[in-house]
Design a protein around this motif. Structure first.
Motif, PDB file in Angstrom:
ATOM      1  N   SER A   4       0.843  -1.190   0.000  1.00  0.00           N
ATOM      2  CA  SER A   4       0.000   0.000   0.000  1.00  0.00           C
ATOM      3  C   SER A   4       0.882   1.245   0.000  1.00  0.00           C
ATOM      4  O   SER A   4       2.072   1.189   0.310  1.00  0.00           O
ATOM      5  N   LYS A   5       0.278   2.366  -0.343  1.00  0.00           N
ATOM      6  CA  LYS A   5       1.009   3.634  -0.389  1.00  0.00           C
ATOM      7  C   LYS A   5       1.570   3.979   0.987  1.00  0.00           C
ATOM      8  O   LYS A   5       2.728   4.396   1.107  1.00  0.00           O
ATOM      9  N   MET A  98       2.050   3.656  -8.695  1.00  0.00           N
ATOM     10  CA  MET A  98       0.700   3.603  -8.127  1.00  0.00           C
ATOM     11  C   MET A  98      -0.120   4.791  -8.655  1.00  0.00           C
ATOM     12  O   MET A  98       0.401   5.877  -8.840  1.00  0.00           O
ATOM     13  N   ASP A  99      -1.367   4.585  -8.840  1.00  0.00           N
ATOM     14  CA  ASP A  99      -2.332   5.613  -9.274  1.00  0.00           C
ATOM     15  C   ASP A  99      -1.902   6.337 -10.491  1.00  0.00           C
ATOM     16  O   ASP A  99      -1.163   7.108 -10.768  1.00  0.00           O
TER      17      ASP A  99
END
Length: 99
Positions: A4-5, A98-99
């Motif tokens: 996760s971030k 990510m994203d």
């Protein structure tokens, strides 16, 4: 499973604290240099630090015997800091993906 971030940010903070705790840093390597001191061939040992300076130019400096242990420790500190920096770069790449 991707991290996760928040987990990546935590790992980056850990690596940054490792760099901060490394202490004094010295880049290069230390070599023993033997040279003849007198006409009878008696050798005198010296220690030389070799490193890449500004512009990629190789530089060498002599290290006093009493400073040899400290210089070696600073080189080890540099290696640890460099490894932590590489980890930070890898983690930042993961964050960018990510994203």
């Amino acid at each position: 499973m991707p991290s996760s971030k928040a987990s990546l940010i935590r790992k980056i903070a850990i690596e940054q604290s490792r760099i901060a705790s490394c202490g004094d840093l010295l880049k290069g390597s230390i070599c023993k240099v033997s040279r003849c001191r007198s006409s009878d061939g008696t050798a005198r040992d010296s220690w030389m630090l070799t490193f890449k300076g500004h512009g990629g130019k190789t530089k060498s400096v002599y290290v006093r015997p009493e400073k040899l242990a400290a210089a070696r420790q600073m080189i080890e500190n540099y290696k640890k800091a460099k490894a932590a920096l590489e980890n930070i770069v890898d983690l930042n790449v993961e964050l960018l993906k990510m994203d």
